[in-house]
Enzyme design. Structure first.
Site, PDB file in Angstrom:
ATOM      1  N   GLY A 145       0.829  -1.199   0.000  1.00 17.80           N
ATOM      2  CA  GLY A 145       0.000   0.000   0.000  1.00 17.80           C
ATOM      3  C   GLY A 145       0.863   1.249   0.000  1.00 17.80           C
ATOM      4  N   CYS A 146       0.234   2.376  -0.307  1.00 20.51           N
ATOM      5  CA  CYS A 146       0.992   3.633  -0.427  1.00 20.51           C
ATOM      6  C   CYS A 146       1.544   4.083   0.926  1.00 20.51           C
ATOM      7  CB  CYS A 146       0.123   4.713  -1.066  1.00 20.51           C
ATOM      8  SG  CYS A 146      -1.493   4.944  -0.296  1.00 20.51           S
ATOM      9  N   TYR A 147       0.679   4.154   1.939  1.00 19.40           N
ATOM     10  CA  TYR A 147       1.177   4.551   3.268  1.00 19.40           C
ATOM     11  C   TYR A 147       2.226   3.570   3.785  1.00 19.40           C
ATOM     12  CZ  TYR A 147      -2.500   8.141   3.959  1.00 19.40           C
ATOM     13  OH  TYR A 147      -3.314   9.248   3.884  1.00 19.40           O
ATOM     14  N   THR A 149       4.313   1.727   2.249  1.00 19.24           N
ATOM     15  CA  THR A 149       5.593   1.902   1.560  1.00 19.24           C
ATOM     16  C   THR A 149       6.386   3.048   2.164  1.00 19.24           C
ATOM     17  OG1 THR A 149       4.742   1.020  -0.534  1.00 19.24           O
ATOM     18  CG2 THR A 149       6.658   2.469  -0.668  1.00 19.24           C
ATOM     19  N   ALA A 150       5.747   4.221   2.271  1.00 18.39           N
ATOM     20  CA  ALA A 150       6.449   5.390   2.806  1.00 18.39           C
ATOM     21  C   ALA A 150       6.907   5.150   4.241  1.00 18.39           C
ATOM     22  CB  ALA A 150       5.544   6.621   2.731  1.00 18.39           C
TER      23      ALA A 150
END
Lengths: 341, 341, 341, 341
Positions: A145-147, A149-150
């Protein structure tokens, strides 16, 4: 090599088209949509120089005409189709959340039927910098997911180095609006988002168990995080601000060495010195900018991490995983610089 | 009653003009600027229906023609002028940081000569909902900073109720760009801020000692906070997300009662239930929206607070303090609703 | 092949770096700046994966180390340097306005000393789709301005076809803020541009004589235009709306054939049917989207044209011209799709 | 005096609530919605300091409890309800387009059944500065559209003075997104509008016949205009740029006198000298900023006009009309300055 995209009409799907079209070894194969038909530029006029047609899903045709399949579908879709595609011997890269969690956790947070356990076990979590070796042999790659990953890219090095008090982790996350997709909701109208900052899902976001699972795995201990996401009036970009207590008296230099050692060969990780990560510095690219700061007054470390949510947080990392899987150089087709300003 | 504004050419000064012009008992008196001269609409064309002229500072004239003086000046200015104006018997409401800190702390964080200690002692910190009683008799009202206003209004009730582990406070703050003023900096150009989210002053912001001073005072103990501010691509608005551990096992209901009791008679505090604060909900108004959330998985409480930084965070609260000081109803001239959307 | 950039610290320069770095036959050579020194990522952190250093201008060194020179400099700079570089046998692509006008016109509109007439005569106006054949042999390519590019690409086909009343041309132009450059001006602060629409240079913009020169040349008659530019709160993009009377009773079909014939082989012109051009559809790309509409009630034709001002309006067209000049396929290094959304 | 609002859940309705709540002689009466029920702050959290409830439409109850009725309804609603309310003796101010056109024109452009002709004839077009005298006696006030307001206020003085070639009028209009309302459309999502400029309804906008009707009426001749609207990525504001040929050789001074004479006593018209109108200069206020420019090279005059579309373009002018109708000073409840920045 032909790559199909299932879920071609969302922003993640459109970003995949953009990347694959510009990739030296990949070629856009079938573009599948269940909701729309016709030429792709009716839905995405920015792609009107291409001449692709959206198709309905026909599994046999799909597997006949494509070597690799990307799924950029809503929750509960990939869990059904991925096994059928994988059975037919195709490589699957799934950008949805369907293969990221244990079945019970998935059911609890997504309120959907989980994927079959046998197939879940075969899926590899495609956080490229951490699980790239497993990706090389995977048939199902579950793209993060995007969150997560960061967050994980900033957090895992310090968890692995065991310098954090794992009970103290606070994550304040901020995302651009593409993260919410292209669906119609009043809260996503321009008039309602513009000139506004909005926290959301304060009582629980489905990326929490994903972060906790892989943070715990690397830390070797159970981790529970506090996580509040916020919607920022911009299209692309995630910035996360992570707060944690140090268990050891680490100097800034020690932290730097931890990050440098782990990310020495990672082409998309840029460690920031003398500046803080900003979302615009990574816009449109696959880079993840990471910085850390020791607050001596409070004994806390602050981690900052910025990505483009559609790129490193979705389609970019998916292509990076495709590269890893095929044995191509990791950055193939992803070497362009961010679009600035 | 005539009110002068020193520092009329910044955004805070312009907002004061807007409010005073619409106030039933106040009238715009002298508009003082040290940097610019001429009609005010050369600098602020949106005020071209008014016909005021900017004037240079002449203390005698100022005090002759005005009953009250607002200062919306950069650091280090009010420390010099406020004593001279107060000596002449005028009420001073200072929107700068010059009267908010102990002299050593001021010098350490602002790197400027502090105001004379005798005058510092006379200044009352104008967080209206908490120190309104002292404001009624004050000759110098030190109007709080924008971040401290949003933060303290959410935090002080729980500190006073002694339900927080005061060593655990993390404050993640987000502000619109008007907070940075009208000065020329490359980092504030539209092109650099738009479509960008940027953390700044991660290693220390001058509002930290102000927050810590008044948080400590209400808590009766020394408080050190973690505070990271972020610049959001919007003009107005501050949202703060505060994370802390509870020392007592509080229910949501207990927290609600704490807030309701304390803010029962506060016309500008809106406690949110069934929604989270968003900056657009308070845009252009003097309201502060506050919400809380208990995270049972982690034992943390999350506080959310939204204000318009130029209003409750600056000019609005200054007028609220003027009302309190003069014995007028607290909300006089401030009853308009937020501008939405 | 090595390409130098003079004026590397403006947005046009940064865009050239991004494009050249991704071009198969070009390579970033010297990055020249007169105002700044040091590593390029101090000025452009989004380029921190590169390791280039800014250099001062040393003509001999420049011409020794580079095969081609791009100038992205303010008015009045290229007029001096371009002759010196061309004399040394290097190909020059000038993105400034210094080689676009007759000397007297230049002096009247730019208020600068024009380039030497002998060199002016050698310069070819690099509107690729119209003067590409001349570009192939040019030593000095004068890259068009952003507004002229968007306008001429829409207007020239109908002027060449002689279907317009040339005394009736009204051009209403709208641009994103990158068009104004990276210089410090109060009017370009985020706070002043955001949530604002502003006409500017209503009494005369320096692109007017450039548009009139080449429109007249193609029409074979003297053309005078009305042109009002507007600043739109977005970073990239130009949209122009052109109004003109038809002299012949043209059908929509006739107009379509005119455009299709002329742009048949133009890889970056996308003629829109069933949609109108929008700036986001070309963001980050070299495409120009063009549409036309016959207003039967009034006998007017309306032309719409959208480009990314930093791409087709500056750096993208410059690279397109480099391709034409070198005999490479016109779209080399420019085939990526727009960034959407 | 109690004022009801029918259509309380759109942006126009919300703006009316904001204005009426702050008006010294008006009071919010019934808030009628056909689509939603419950407390108004469920739909508009920014109004959570109010405690109004949305009600269903009951004509008898409505007319019993209110003295004046504002309609901010979609096309085709007011045509049915206004006669029923007016029959019961109440003053109606209709913000929709239902009473602005001749019946055949209405049917042609709105594709709805027109209002009964007897009632249409009783309606007065509420462009306050031009038809204020008729408004004083009207029972049905047809509040102008947002574009027509901005356009007619700039255009009518020159039409009345007969200095324009009426066959030459070109209107290029730009609007913020609130003009499109709060309905769900993909094209109005933040992600699609942000960083985008989009022309729309190029082949015909329903405000054209309204502009032509009243322009023709004042000019005493049939006027046909060219009109292209554009959607600008901002919430509020309309800027129109009007191009026309002069029939007489007017000096700038003559134009100035025309405007000054006509708008001498108009409290909301601000004639700009030394600056051009910008939407931000009128944001949140009822002002209309107007400027003109003579282009001597082409013999054209350029008119610029800026309003806040929800204020002077909708709710603000509606309240201005209520003031005129009741004999209160025209600016009652509307004297606050624009919100800047």
């Amino acid at each position: 090599m032909k790559a199909a995209i299932i879920g071609s009409t969302g922003y993640g799907g459109a970003e995949l088209i953009r990347l694959i079209q510009n990739h030296p070894f990949l070629e856009v194969g079938s573009l599948i949509s269940t909701s729309r038909a016709g030429p792709v530029d009716k839905i995405y006029p920015h792609l009107s120089h291409l001449s692709s047609e959206l198709q309905e899903l026909d599994l046999d045709l799909l597997c006949e005409n494509n070597d690799m399949v990307f799924l950029a579908t809503p929750p509960g879709v990939s869990s059904q189709w991925t096994p059928l595609i994988a059975e037919r011997g195709k490589i699957v890269i799934d950008l949805s959340g369907d293969f990221r969690l244990y079945p019970e956790t998935y059911q609890a947070w997504y309120d959907k039927e989980p994927a079959p356990i046998t197939w879940l076990k075969k899926a590899v979590y495609g956080l490229s910098e951490w699980f790239g070796r497993q990706v090389k042999d995977a048939q199902i790659i579950s793209n993060p997911g995007c969150y997560p990953t960061a967050i994980l890219l900033a957090l895992l090095p310090l968890l692995q180095a065991k310098v954090l008090d794992i009970s103290s982790i606070i994550i304040d996350a901020k995302s651009g609006v593409t993260g919410a997709g292209r669906g119609l909701q009043q809260g996503l109208l321009f008039t309602e988002v513009n000139e506004n900052l909005r926290p959301y899902k304060v009582d629980g976001h489905q990326h929490i168990p994903e972060i906790e699972r892989f943070a715990s795995q690397v830390a070797g201990d159970s981790i529970y995080i506090n996580f509040v996401p916020h919607l920022v009036p911009m299209n692309r970009g995630i910035l996360v601000t992570i707060y944690a207590k140090l268990v050891k008296d680490c100097s800034n230099q020690v932290l730097k060495e931890i990050y440098q050692t782990i990310y020495e060969a990672a082409p998309f990780i840029r460690l920031c010195e003398g500046r803080w990560p900003e979302t615009k510095h990574v816009q449109g690219s696959n880079y993840c900018d990471i910085a850390w700061h020791l607050n001596k007054r409070t004994g806390q470390v602050i981690l900052l991490s910025a990505i483009d949510n559609l790129m490193k947080g979705a389609a970019g990392q998916a292509v990076q995983n495709a590269n890893l899987r095929m044995g191509w150089p990791e950055e193939t087709g992803l070497t362009f610089s961010p679009l600035f300003p």
